[in-house]
Motif scaffolding. Structure first.
Motif, PDB file in Angstrom:
ATOM      1  N   ARG A 128     -43.914  67.456 -58.017  1.00  0.00           N
ATOM      2  CA  ARG A 128     -45.163  66.701 -57.850  1.00  0.00           C
ATOM      3  C   ARG A 128     -45.119  65.398 -58.642  1.00  0.00           C
ATOM      4  O   ARG A 128     -45.605  64.357 -58.184  1.00  0.00           O
ATOM      5  CB  ARG A 128     -46.354  67.552 -58.285  1.00  0.00           C
ATOM      6  CG  ARG A 128     -46.809  68.559 -57.246  1.00  0.00           C
ATOM      7  CD  ARG A 128     -48.180  69.122 -57.576  1.00  0.00           C
ATOM      8  NE  ARG A 128     -48.148  69.924 -58.785  1.00  0.00           N
ATOM      9  CZ  ARG A 128     -47.923  71.230 -58.806  1.00  0.00           C
ATOM     10  NH1 ARG A 128     -47.684  71.874 -57.669  1.00  0.00           N
ATOM     11  NH2 ARG A 128     -47.923  71.905 -59.938  1.00  0.00           N
ATOM     12  N   ALA A 129     -44.542  65.448 -59.851  1.00  0.00           N
ATOM     13  CA  ALA A 129     -44.429  64.231 -60.653  1.00  0.00           C
ATOM     14  C   ALA A 129     -43.500  63.230 -59.976  1.00  0.00           C
ATOM     15  O   ALA A 129     -43.759  62.022 -59.994  1.00  0.00           O
ATOM     16  CB  ALA A 129     -43.922  64.570 -62.056  1.00  0.00           C
ATOM     17  N   VAL A 130     -42.424  63.726 -59.358  1.00  0.00           N
ATOM     18  CA  VAL A 130     -41.506  62.844 -58.642  1.00  0.00           C
ATOM     19  C   VAL A 130     -42.210  62.223 -57.440  1.00  0.00           C
ATOM     20  O   VAL A 130     -42.072  61.026 -57.162  1.00  0.00           O
ATOM     21  CB  VAL A 130     -40.247  63.616 -58.212  1.00  0.00           C
ATOM     22  CG1 VAL A 130     -39.335  62.728 -57.365  1.00  0.00           C
ATOM     23  CG2 VAL A 130     -39.487  64.123 -59.432  1.00  0.00           C
ATOM     24  N   GLU A 131     -42.974  63.032 -56.717  1.00  0.00           N
ATOM     25  CA  GLU A 131     -43.709  62.520 -55.560  1.00  0.00           C
ATOM     26  C   GLU A 131     -44.687  61.427 -55.976  1.00  0.00           C
ATOM     27  O   GLU A 131     -44.829  60.409 -55.298  1.00  0.00           O
ATOM     28  CB  GLU A 131     -44.457  63.667 -54.865  1.00  0.00           C
ATOM     29  CG  GLU A 131     -43.579  64.634 -54.095  1.00  0.00           C
ATOM     30  CD  GLU A 131     -43.000  64.012 -52.836  1.00  0.00           C
ATOM     31  OE1 GLU A 131     -43.561  63.018 -52.355  1.00  0.00           O
ATOM     32  OE2 GLU A 131     -41.980  64.522 -52.345  1.00  0.00           O
ATOM     33  N   ASP A 132     -45.380  61.640 -57.105  1.00  0.00           N
ATOM     34  CA  ASP A 132     -46.352  60.655 -57.574  1.00  0.00           C
ATOM     35  C   ASP A 132     -45.683  59.330 -57.942  1.00  0.00           C
ATOM     36  O   ASP A 132     -46.339  58.283 -57.965  1.00  0.00           O
ATOM     37  CB  ASP A 132     -47.109  61.190 -58.796  1.00  0.00           C
ATOM     38  CG  ASP A 132     -48.128  62.248 -58.421  1.00  0.00           C
ATOM     39  OD1 ASP A 132     -48.353  62.444 -57.212  1.00  0.00           O
ATOM     40  OD2 ASP A 132     -48.693  62.893 -59.328  1.00  0.00           O
ATOM     41  N   SER A 133     -44.408  59.360 -58.278  1.00  0.00           N
ATOM     42  CA  SER A 133     -43.726  58.134 -58.698  1.00  0.00           C
ATOM     43  C   SER A 133     -43.256  57.294 -57.517  1.00  0.00           C
ATOM     44  O   SER A 133     -42.862  56.139 -57.705  1.00  0.00           O
ATOM     45  CB  SER A 133     -42.519  58.482 -59.580  1.00  0.00           C
ATOM     46  OG  SER A 133     -41.468  59.033 -58.800  1.00  0.00           O
ATOM     47  N   ARG A 134     -43.298  57.851 -56.317  1.00  0.00           N
ATOM     48  CA  ARG A 134     -42.700  57.155 -55.164  1.00  0.00           C
ATOM     49  C   ARG A 134     -43.563  55.995 -54.677  1.00  0.00           C
ATOM     50  O   ARG A 134     -43.060  55.080 -54.036  1.00  0.00           O
ATOM     51  CB  ARG A 134     -42.449  58.147 -54.028  1.00  0.00           C
ATOM     52  CG  ARG A 134     -41.339  59.152 -54.368  1.00  0.00           C
ATOM     53  CD  ARG A 134     -40.788  59.838 -53.143  1.00  0.00           C
ATOM     54  NE  ARG A 134     -39.624  60.655 -53.518  1.00  0.00           N
ATOM     55  CZ  ARG A 134     -39.591  61.979 -53.461  1.00  0.00           C
ATOM     56  NH1 ARG A 134     -40.661  62.628 -53.048  1.00  0.00           N
ATOM     57  NH2 ARG A 134     -38.513  62.634 -53.817  1.00  0.00           N
ATOM     58  N   LEU A 135     -44.854  56.026 -54.959  1.00  0.00           N
ATOM     59  CA  LEU A 135     -45.721  54.925 -54.537  1.00  0.00           C
ATOM     60  C   LEU A 135     -46.796  54.726 -55.603  1.00  0.00           C
ATOM     61  O   LEU A 135     -47.568  55.648 -55.875  1.00  0.00           O
ATOM     62  CB  LEU A 135     -46.367  55.221 -53.182  1.00  0.00           C
ATOM     63  CG  LEU A 135     -47.246  54.108 -52.606  1.00  0.00           C
ATOM     64  CD1 LEU A 135     -46.416  52.866 -52.357  1.00  0.00           C
ATOM     65  CD2 LEU A 135     -47.922  54.557 -51.327  1.00  0.00           C
ATOM     66  N   THR A 136     -46.829  53.556 -56.192  1.00  0.00           N
ATOM     67  CA  THR A 136     -47.802  53.280 -57.254  1.00  0.00           C
ATOM     68  C   THR A 136     -48.433  51.917 -57.025  1.00  0.00           C
ATOM     69  O   THR A 136     -47.855  51.036 -56.380  1.00  0.00           O
ATOM     70  CB  THR A 136     -47.131  53.293 -58.646  1.00  0.00           C
ATOM     71  OG1 THR A 136     -46.159  52.242 -58.707  1.00  0.00           O
ATOM     72  CG2 THR A 136     -46.459  54.630 -58.933  1.00  0.00           C
ATOM     73  N   TYR A 137     -49.626  51.762 -57.573  1.00  0.00           N
ATOM     74  CA  TYR A 137     -50.333  50.481 -57.559  1.00  0.00           C
ATOM     75  C   TYR A 137     -50.662  50.107 -59.000  1.00  0.00           C
ATOM     76  O   TYR A 137     -50.935  50.972 -59.824  1.00  0.00           O
ATOM     77  CB  TYR A 137     -51.641  50.577 -56.751  1.00  0.00           C
ATOM     78  CG  TYR A 137     -51.454  50.845 -55.281  1.00  0.00           C
ATOM     79  CD1 TYR A 137     -51.380  49.796 -54.366  1.00  0.00           C
ATOM     80  CD2 TYR A 137     -51.355  52.151 -54.806  1.00  0.00           C
ATOM     81  CE1 TYR A 137     -51.210  50.045 -53.004  1.00  0.00           C
ATOM     82  CE2 TYR A 137     -51.184  52.411 -53.451  1.00  0.00           C
ATOM     83  CZ  TYR A 137     -51.118  51.351 -52.564  1.00  0.00           C
ATOM     84  OH  TYR A 137     -50.955  51.613 -51.229  1.00  0.00           O
ATOM     85  N   LEU A 138     -50.645  48.823 -59.255  1.00  0.00           N
ATOM     86  CA  LEU A 138     -51.003  48.332 -60.585  1.00  0.00           C
ATOM     87  C   LEU A 138     -52.329  47.582 -60.490  1.00  0.00           C
ATOM     88  O   LEU A 138     -52.447  46.610 -59.734  1.00  0.00           O
ATOM     89  CB  LEU A 138     -49.912  47.398 -61.120  1.00  0.00           C
ATOM     90  CG  LEU A 138     -50.191  46.749 -62.485  1.00  0.00           C
ATOM     91  CD1 LEU A 138     -50.286  47.811 -63.561  1.00  0.00           C
ATOM     92  CD2 LEU A 138     -49.104  45.743 -62.824  1.00  0.00           C
TER      93      LEU A 138
END
Length: 434
Positions: free
Chosen positions: A248-258
């Motif tokens: 789940r942590a890896v999945e969360d890292s695949r697309l991020t917004y700043l």
């Protein structure tokens, strides 16, 4: 360059029992075998001597597995001492027995408090070391901490014949560590290495067994759950599927917004201010840090160079907020020429009266095997560039050379550079080159 973020996994041998380490390690191995080619993952290990880098970021799952194979489960003597129980006393039940029990219990309580404090401070220091090491990595960093947790509420020494105990909450220390994590764009994803907790929360050797409750499950990782909320991660506990929690942590890292903004409230009172992010799309779960501590933006600037650099010299990992490199060449006389290069764009200068000016604090230290630092250079370099030449200065960066003679007792050579104006730090361990 990447469309998403990166993931760092901490294998916590300090706060995790030997049995739970073996269980968690097997799940990490299983997950690494399923890593996608585009996933960038790093491995760390936390032990009594602090945080260590097992493998820096890579997309090579086989290389990660080889590194993890060198980090076998290891008994944590500090954890065992912090959970040590006094021997069961069998006596006559009179007043003397009661006094003996009080004395023995107080001694064990003081011992546990000492080792609990050691675990807590080593863990928080490890978080700060990881934050310094990841500061130069662009984008969001998801930090998966596979651990049984460490105490945020510490029992102080017992005092008086009644055996009263004072408790302290690591609010200031945890707040400082959280601020550093947030400044480095790191979200913590704690994963409870205990897996699915059994029916009894006490050890099998204890005569009076206690049943497991939700409170007893959450208490051990309460501190890590709090750090997860503060940094925008998510805690996973009371589950045997540790690999899924890492995924789940890896999945969360695949697309991020700043997202960034200037706060209207300019009163820096160090209180915690809540942040709420809403999106106009149903069914979307938004994961972000819960807020921030309203500390003054320039709170770190008054720190003197020595106080700021010493923790970096002592740290087992390198700091990357200021990217720098060191080239080493052996001279004919046996000495070593060290060329320290500060990468372009890393130096922040101030413009005034047609010139760009600033300062750079540089330290080169030879470290002995017992941790003593033998200074070879401790200088503050004035920087000045005419406005017309500033663009070229930014392109080529800055190189400072120093010749040193390696001392017989030297175990390691470290280079630390710091910008006093903003506190940005970078460090390099030049041991292998020498």
């Amino acid at each position: 360059p990447s469309n998403g973020g990166v993931v760092a996994i901490i294998f916590d041998r300090l706060n995790t029992s030997l049995t739970d380490q073996a269980h968690a390690r097997a799940h990490i191995v299983k997950h690494l075998g399923q890593v996608r080619p585009e996933d960038r993952i790093a491995l760390y290990v936390l032990g009594p001597d602090g945080m260590r880098v097992l493998h820096d970021f890579t997309t090579d799952a086989r290389s990660l597995l080889r590194s993890l194979a060198r980090a076998q489960a290891r008994n944590s003597e500090i954890l065992a001492a912090s959970e040590e129980q006094p021997p069961e006393h069998i006596g006559f039940g009179d007043s003397i027995d009661a006094q003996i029990d009080t004395f023995v219990n107080a001694g064990f309580q003081n011992m546990r408090a000492h080792f609990e404090r050691a675990r807590a401070y080593t863990s928080l220091e490890g978080l700060r070391d990881v934050a310094a090491h990841l500061a130069g990595v662009p984008g969001r960093k998801n930090l998966v901490w596979v651990s049984s947790g460490f105490p945020f509420t510490l029992a102080e020494r017992q005092s008086g014949p009644s055996g009263t105990t004072q408790h302290a909450v690591l609010s200031r220390e945890s707040r400082e560590a959280t601020n550093i994590l947030n400044s480095s764009d790191i979200a913590v994803y704690p994963v409870d290495a205990r897996g699915l907790v059994g029916a009894f929360s006490t050890s099998a050797s204890v005569r009076a067994q206690q049943f497991t409750t939700l409170a007893s499950v959450e208490k051990a990782i309460d501190g890590l759950r709090q750090v997860a909320d503060w940094t925008g991660g998510r805690a996973s506990y009371n589950t045997n599927d540790i690999g899924a929690a890492i995924s789940r942590a890896v999945e969360d890292s695949r697309l991020t917004y700043l997202l960034g903004y200037y706060p209207v409230n300019q009163t820096w009172d160090s209180d915690f201010r809540t942040i709420e992010v809403k999106v106009g799309h149903p069914g979307v779960e938004v994961r972000h840090r819960a807020g921030y501590f309203a500390t003054p933006p320039n709170a770190a600037e008054p720190i003197s160079g020595g106080k700021a650099i010493l923790p970096v010299l002592d740290s087992p990992v390198e700091a990357t907020a200021m990217p720098l490199s060191v080239q080493v060449r052996r001279e004919a006389d046996g000495r070593f020429l060290m060329a320290v290069k500060i990468e372009p764009g890393a130096i922040s200068l101030t413009h005034a009266n047609g010139r760009w000016t600033g300062r750079l604090h540089l330290v080169i230290a030879q470290t002995s095997s017992n941790g003593e630092h033998l200074s070879e250079a401790d200088v503050t370099v004035p920087l000045s560039s005419p406005h017309a030449e500033h663009g070229e200065f930014l392109k080529r960066g800055l190189t400072i050379s120093r010749t040193i003679a390696l001392r017989p007792e030297a175990h390691q050579v470290r280079v630390v550079a710091r910008l006093p104006a903003c506190g940005t730090l970078g460090s390099v361990m030049a041991t292998e080159a020498i």
